[in-house]
Design an enzyme around this catalytic site. Structure first.
Site, PDB file in Angstrom:
ATOM      1  N   GLU A  23       1.288  -0.884  -0.036  1.00 19.82           N
ATOM      2  CA  GLU A  23      -0.167  -0.101   0.253  1.00 19.82           C
ATOM      3  C   GLU A  23       0.462   0.938  -0.130  1.00 19.82           C
ATOM      4  O   GLU A  23       1.702   1.497   0.178  1.00 19.82           O
ATOM      5  CB  GLU A  23      -0.918  -0.427   1.750  1.00 19.82           C
ATOM      6  N   SER A 138     -13.236   1.266  10.327  1.00 23.90           N
ATOM      7  CA  SER A 138     -12.319   1.761   8.421  1.00 23.90           C
ATOM      8  C   SER A 138     -13.584   0.881   7.093  1.00 23.90           C
ATOM      9  O   SER A 138     -13.953  -0.512   7.388  1.00 23.90           O
ATOM     10  CB  SER A 138     -11.558   1.428   8.510  1.00 23.90           C
ATOM     11  N   LYS A 157      -3.752  -1.731  15.806  1.00 21.40           N
ATOM     12  CA  LYS A 157      -3.283  -1.377  16.717  1.00 21.40           C
ATOM     13  C   LYS A 157      -4.376  -1.076  17.330  1.00 21.40           C
ATOM     14  O   LYS A 157      -4.994  -0.519  17.218  1.00 21.40           O
ATOM     15  CB  LYS A 157      -2.006   0.457  16.591  1.00 21.40           C
TER      16      LYS A 157
HETATM   17  N1  PSU Z   1      -2.920   1.594  10.422  1.00 21.73           N
HETATM   18  C1  PSU Z   1      -1.642   1.733  10.534  1.00 21.73           C
HETATM   19  N2  PSU Z   1      -1.090   2.789   9.659  1.00 21.73           N
HETATM   20  C2  PSU Z   1      -1.377   2.751   8.159  1.00 21.73           C
HETATM   21  C3  PSU Z   1      -2.695   2.922   8.635  1.00 21.73           C
HETATM   22  C4  PSU Z   1      -3.562   2.316   9.059  1.00 21.73           C
HETATM   23  O1  PSU Z   1      -1.339   0.915  11.905  1.00 21.73           O
HETATM   24  O2  PSU Z   1      -0.603   3.479   7.804  1.00 21.73           O
HETATM   25  C5  PSU Z   1      -3.286   3.876   7.130  1.00 21.73           C
HETATM   26  C6  PSU Z   1      -4.024   1.772   6.154  1.00 21.73           C
HETATM   27  O3  PSU Z   1      -3.799   2.514   4.833  1.00 21.73           O
HETATM   28  C7  PSU Z   1      -5.301   1.599   6.555  1.00 21.73           C
HETATM   29  C8  PSU Z   1      -5.591   3.130   6.739  1.00 21.73           C
HETATM   30  O4  PSU Z   1      -5.863   1.159   5.607  1.00 21.73           O
HETATM   31  O5  PSU Z   1      -4.556   3.798   7.176  1.00 21.73           O
HETATM   32  C9  PSU Z   1      -7.014   3.417   7.475  1.00 21.73           C
HETATM   33  O6  PSU Z   1      -7.725   4.374   7.571  1.00 21.73           O
HETATM   34  P1  PSU Z   1      -8.808   4.570   8.587  1.00 21.73           P
HETATM   35  O7  PSU Z   1      -8.743   4.377   9.789  1.00 21.73           O
HETATM   36  O8  PSU Z   1      -8.811   5.998   7.981  1.00 21.73           O
HETATM   37  O9  PSU Z   1     -10.085   3.769   7.060  1.00 21.73           O
HETATM   38 MN    MN Z   2     -13.100   5.956   9.398  1.00 19.19          MN
END
Ligand code: PSU
Ligand code: MN
Length: 300
Positions: A23, A138, A157
């Site tokens: 990613e 998410s 996390k």
């Molecule tokens: N968790 C991590 N590092 C990251 C992300 C999540 O430990 O960089 C990033 C990933 O790309 C994940 C995104 O898909 O954040 C999720 O964002 P949201 O919570 O807005 O869906």
């Molecule tokens: Mn979100």
């Protein structure tokens, strides 16, 4: 739509070398420059060391790139005007000629489009604490339910609500596998206090499980949760106070939506004086190596 394969990814496709998707949101919204670009290169090297080829995925000026050339990676890592793309805005960026990095959800979509079966990341998005009022869940979790990619991560996390994250994954029918462990790892820490719903111990077992899902016609991905190496872990009790502080700041500053995860990750790096970043780098390289092994096992 044009898909642009990097030179290295194109030759891997021609020679039949197994590919591992990576990613790019971690590069643009997850780590500061220049560690983000150094880490991205280290992660690519960890995949190559297993005999697989990495494909870092991003949308550059409206074109879907499967694999980035070095100059593209360097530029993306320093670009401060990059969309964070998930399922909802992936096609928007392509249609409007935008530059965007792909989250776990968008990387899974792109990997499936490019025929890549395995993907390595650091941590997935999940159910945020307080989701019962914010509804912040998410899109990564719903993507895992519908897109056929094996995702290797170090768990989710502890800034997230891990029990609720597991519940949503179970509801959505996503296999959550402890890799060589009975416990769900919690990203910076090897332990979460929660049982991993399933356990597999080798890349070959994961390949067999992946084929069985296919044979059953089961749609969706598999989540492999791979604990951070012991030498790089930050024990849960050492990090919890920082998590509470970062969460409190996010709330008092009214951070919401797509901004939440980048804000929390950035504050954790600051609050731990960079320790959380070192752990993040170690665990993602470790995940990349396992993903490379799974890609090889699947290709057999
Ligand atoms: N968790 C991590 N590092 C990251 C992300 C999540 O430990 O960089 C990033 C990933 O790309 C994940 C995104 O898909 O954040 C999720 O964002 P949201 O919570 O807005 O869906
Ligand atoms: Mn979100």
């Amino acid at each position: 739509m044009d898909i642009i394969f990097s030179t290295a990814v194109q030759s891997a496709r021609e020679s039949g070398t197994p590919l591992v998707a990576l990613e790019s949101t971690i590069i643009t919204h997850g780590m500061p420059w220049p560690q983000n670009v150094e880490t991205a290169k280290g992660v690519e090297a960890a995949v190559r060391a297993q005999g697989a080829e990495p494909a870092t995925i991003a949308v550059l000026d409206g074109k879907l790139h499967i694999g980035l050339e070095e100059d593209e990676l360097n530029a993306l890592g320093q670009n401060e005007d990059v969309m964070k793309l998930s399922r909802a805005d992936f096609a928007f960026a392509l249609a409007k000629g935008k530059t965007g990095s792909t989250t776990v959800a968008a990387t899974m979509i792109a990997a499936q489009m490019a025929g890549i079966a395995v993907f390595a990341t650091g941590g997935i998005g999940g159910v945020h604490k307080g989701a019962e009022t914010s509804f912040d869940i998410s899109a990564d979790l719903l993507e895992l339910a519908q897109t056929n990619v094996v995702v290797v991560c170090a768990g989710a996390k502890a800034i997230l609500d891990l029990p609720k994250t597991l519940e949503v994954l179970e509801t959505q029918g996503v296999p959550v596998i402890g890799y060589g462990t009975d416990e769900l790892p919690a990203f910076w820490s090897r332990s979460s206090g929660l049982a991993a719903p399933l356990r597999l111990d080798t890349p070959e077992e994961i390949a067999t499980h992946t084929r069985m899902r296919l044979e059953c016609g089961l749609k969706g991905g598999t989540l492999i949760t791979n604990p951070v190496p012991e030498a790089s872990e930050i024990p849960a009790q050492d990090i919890n106070a920082y998590i509470e502080q970062a969460l409190g700041e996010a709330e008092s500053q009214g951070i919401s939506g797509k901004g939440v995860t980048p804000f929390l990750l950035g504050r954790m790096v600051e609050l731990t004086n960079g320790d959380s970043l070192k752990t993040n780098i170690a665990l993602i390289e470790n995940n990349a190596a396992v993903a490379g092994q799974i890609a090889l096992a699947l290709a057999k």
